[in-house]
Each structure stands twice: as structure tokens, then as C-alpha cells.
Design a protein around this motif. Structure first.
Motif, PDB file in Angstrom:
ATOM      1  N   GLY A 108       0.176  11.339   2.623  1.00 43.91           N
ATOM      2  CA  GLY A 108       0.715  10.086   3.066  1.00 43.91           C
ATOM      3  C   GLY A 108       0.040   9.072   3.466  1.00 43.91           C
ATOM      4  N   SER A 111      -0.051   7.354   0.161  1.00 42.70           N
ATOM      5  CA  SER A 111       1.006   6.896  -0.906  1.00 42.70           C
ATOM      6  C   SER A 111       1.502   5.495  -0.847  1.00 42.70           C
ATOM      7  N   LEU A 117       4.506   9.920  -2.203  1.00 42.58           N
ATOM      8  CA  LEU A 117       3.685  11.246  -1.804  1.00 42.58           C
ATOM      9  C   LEU A 117       3.470  12.055  -3.254  1.00 42.58           C
ATOM     10  N   ASP A 153       8.366  14.608   9.033  1.00 40.34           N
ATOM     11  CA  ASP A 153       7.071  14.379   8.254  1.00 40.34           C
ATOM     12  C   ASP A 153       6.460  15.625   7.670  1.00 40.34           C
TER      13      ASP A 153
END
Length: 345
Positions: A108, A111, A117, A153
Motif C-alpha cells: 500500500g 501502490s 496493490l 485495509d
């Protein structure tokens, strides 16, 4: 305590490195060079007064540490930068005698640069495979969630890690300031990762006390605990760690750098070892703390009086706790025996 009467060369001792963060593995000279190339201004503490003076026992100190880390991350702009970082990290591991590197990555953090990702993780896996081919050091990736972000997340990262289990991803972690995110909040993500056969290796017992470690064991099914040194404050917990064979990823110079301990001789390394806790020495973030892996073993030798037989056992513990293939573990363990049977010098 074993009286150290020999001094075999520590860089020749086969070992595994289980606690190294992706950005934090960068060489300082590479940071300076990439910052110049990519137009990133480095603060004086990263450019001229390296390594920076750090302390993270209060919120302001942690914020400064995180800010420096984020600045360092920002110099990595292209796929070539990631390939270089991992190749150099593997070269440093080879020089330290490490045959297995398990490096922590949070896709992350990159990304937005590399199209999401999945593509970011695939790029990192490709870079790790290239570094392994170039250096002979075997590399596995730990996908690590950030405990200051939402648990959803973390679940997204766990599902991503699950897709690449057995294809370069070997473990799942949880990092950042443990005072700002309880381990138990991330149980769902670790359940996904464990069901995929990934090792559970969350941070705990660094800036947080024994409760943090207990939650890693009880809620996240930890196979290893990143740091874990404050488990020494709870004898029952320490006995439990030893009995269950939970590996503690102990990072001596990092613990001093962040203020977990005031002086290196206050590290409870000897107490952990004599209590039977498996220990894997690590560096955490040598970009910010300075010393690399061999220096951690030298600290065990020079500060805590570990003799060569005990140093060999520390190396064995790191190998046993690794997410490496079993045949590689056997090869490295045999190398430890050969090192110990060799003549000093």
C-alpha cells in the motif's frame, strides 16, 4: 553463561534474517543518490548527520521517526529503484552470511506509483526473484499491514497475500506503533493469512508491554513476534513463549534507537535466551539505525558474552523460525554445524 574463548568470524556463520523492513533496508548512499536523482530534499538528519538521533517513546518522537521513514520511501519512484533496493539488500545479506531473507513489505505504501496493490506486490516479487538469482540469497516476502490503518485495509492485504502464498509470500505481519492499534482488532486479517498457510508474525512487545505480546499470541496466532522483548516483564508469558516455541525477532540497535531501552546492555537478550525463548536477531531498519545483521551478533558476543556455541544456537533459532523451504533450512543448519566445528579465525 558460556565463556567466549573463541572468535570464529560471524559473517561466515549461516543465519536467517527475519526482521527487515523494505524501505528500511536501503543503503544510506543509495538513499542520497536516489534523492538527488528523483529531486527529493533530504533533511539534515538523513543527509549529513546519519544515522539520525531518534527516540519514539512519546508521540512526537514516533512522528519524527515515521516522517523520516516516509521521506526515505519517497525516493523510490521507479521499478528500477525497487530492483536496486532488493539487489543491494540481498548483497548485504550475503556479506553477513545470511542465506534467507524475509523482508517486510506493505504494498500500500507504493501502490499509487505502480498501478495498485496487486501490480505492486508482483513487482516486488519479481525484484526479489531477480535479487535471489543475482546473489544466491533466498528471499521470501512478508506482507505486512499497518496497524494505524483500518482493519479492513489489513483484510485486503491478507487476501492479496493469500493469492501469492507459495509463490514468494511466506508470512503476514502487522507493524507501526502498537500503541495506536491493538492486535486484536486485526484478528480477521490474520485468520485469512493463517488459513492460507502463511506464518503469523505481528509486531508486539516493543513500545507496548506484555499485553501487546499476549494479544499477538491469543488473537493472531503468532508463530513469531516482531521484537517481543518486553515479554520479559511477565514470567508466565515468557515461559509460554518458550514452551510453544514462539520466535522473538529481537533487534538490538533498533531497540536503543527508538528508546525501548536506554543503553544496549539493558537489552534482556541474555534473560530471554536463558528462559528458552527462541530468538532471531534482526536489524529492523538499518537505514535509520545504522548497524546491519553481523553487528547484532557481535553485540551478543561482545556485550552479553555469548560464546560461539551460543551464537550458533542463535543462528539455528533464526533458521528454524523462518518461512524458508525445509530443504534450505536443513542446508543452513548443516552450515551452522560446520561453522562451529571449524577452527577459529
Amino acid at each position: 553463561m558460556e565463556t567466549p574463548t573463541t572468535a570464529r568470524r560471524l559473517e561466515r556463520l549461516p543465519k536467517a534474517h527475519l526482521h527487515l523492513h523494505f524501505t528500511g533496508s536501503m543503503r544510506h548512499e543509495t538513499l542520497v543518490e536516489l534523492a538527488d536523482k528523483n529531486g527529493v530534499h533530504l533533511p539534515h538528519s538523513l543527509a549529513k548527520e546519519w544515522p539520525p538521533k531518534l527516540r519514539a517513546t512519546d508521540e512526537r518522537g514516533w512522528f519524527r521517526f515515521q516522517r523520516l521513514y516516509d521521506i526515505a520511501r519517497s525516493v523510490l519512484r521507479t521499478p528500477d529503484d525497487l530492483y536496486r533496493l532488493l539487489r543491494e539488500a540481498a548483497e548485504d545479506e550475503r556479506a553477513a552470511g545470511s542465506g534467507w531473507l524475509e523482508i517486510q513489505v506493505d504494498p500500500g505504501g507504493y501502490s499509487s506509483l505502480f498501478d495498485g496493490l496487486t501490480s505492486t506486490l508482483e513487482l516486488m516479487l519479481d525484484a526479489a526473484a531477480a535479487a535471489q538469482r543475482d546473489t544466491g540469497v533466498h528471499i521470501g516476502l512478508m506482507v505486512a499491514a499497518n496497524r494505524t490503518k483500518h482493519p479492513l485495509d489489513a483484510k485486503a492485504l491478507a487476501r492479496l497475500a493469500r493469492q501469492y502464498a507459495g509463490r514468494g509470500v511466506v508470512s503476514f505481519g502487522l507493524n507501526n506503533d502498537e500503541r495506536r492499534g491493538r492486535a486484536r482488532e486485526f484478528e480477521g486479517a490474520f485468520r485469512i493469512a493463517k488459513r492460507a498457510g502463511l506464518l503469523s508474525a505481528p509486531h508486539g512487545g516493543e513500545l507496548g508491554g506484555p499485553r501487546s505480546v499476549r494479544e499477538c499470541l491469543d488473537e493472531l496466532g503468532a508463530d513469531r513476534v516482531g521484537h517481543g522483548v518486553r515479554a520479559v516483564e511477565d514470567p508466565y508469558l515468557l515461559e509460554r513463549i518458550a514452551t510453544r516455541g514462539i520466535t522473538l525477532e529481537v533487534c538490538p540497535t533498533s531497540n536503543v534507537g527508538l528508546g525501548v531501552i536506554d543503553e544496549i546492555d539493558r537489552l534482556p537478550l541474555r534473560r530471554l535466551y536463558e528462559a528458552g525463548a527462541p530468538i532471531a536477531l534482526g536489524t529492523d531498519d538499518p537505514l535509520l539505525f545504522g548497524p546491519r545483521l553481523v553487528e547484532q551478533y557481535e553485540i551478543a558476543r561482545s556485550v552479553f558474552g555469548f560464546g560461539d556455541a551460543e551464537l550458533a544456537e542463535l543462528a539455528r533459532m533464526s533458521i528454524r523460525g523462518a518461512g524458508a523451504p525445509e530443504d534450505l533450512k536443513k542446508e543452513l543448519l548443516a552450515g551452522v554445524d560446520t561453522w562451529l566445528a571449524s577452527d577459529p579465525g
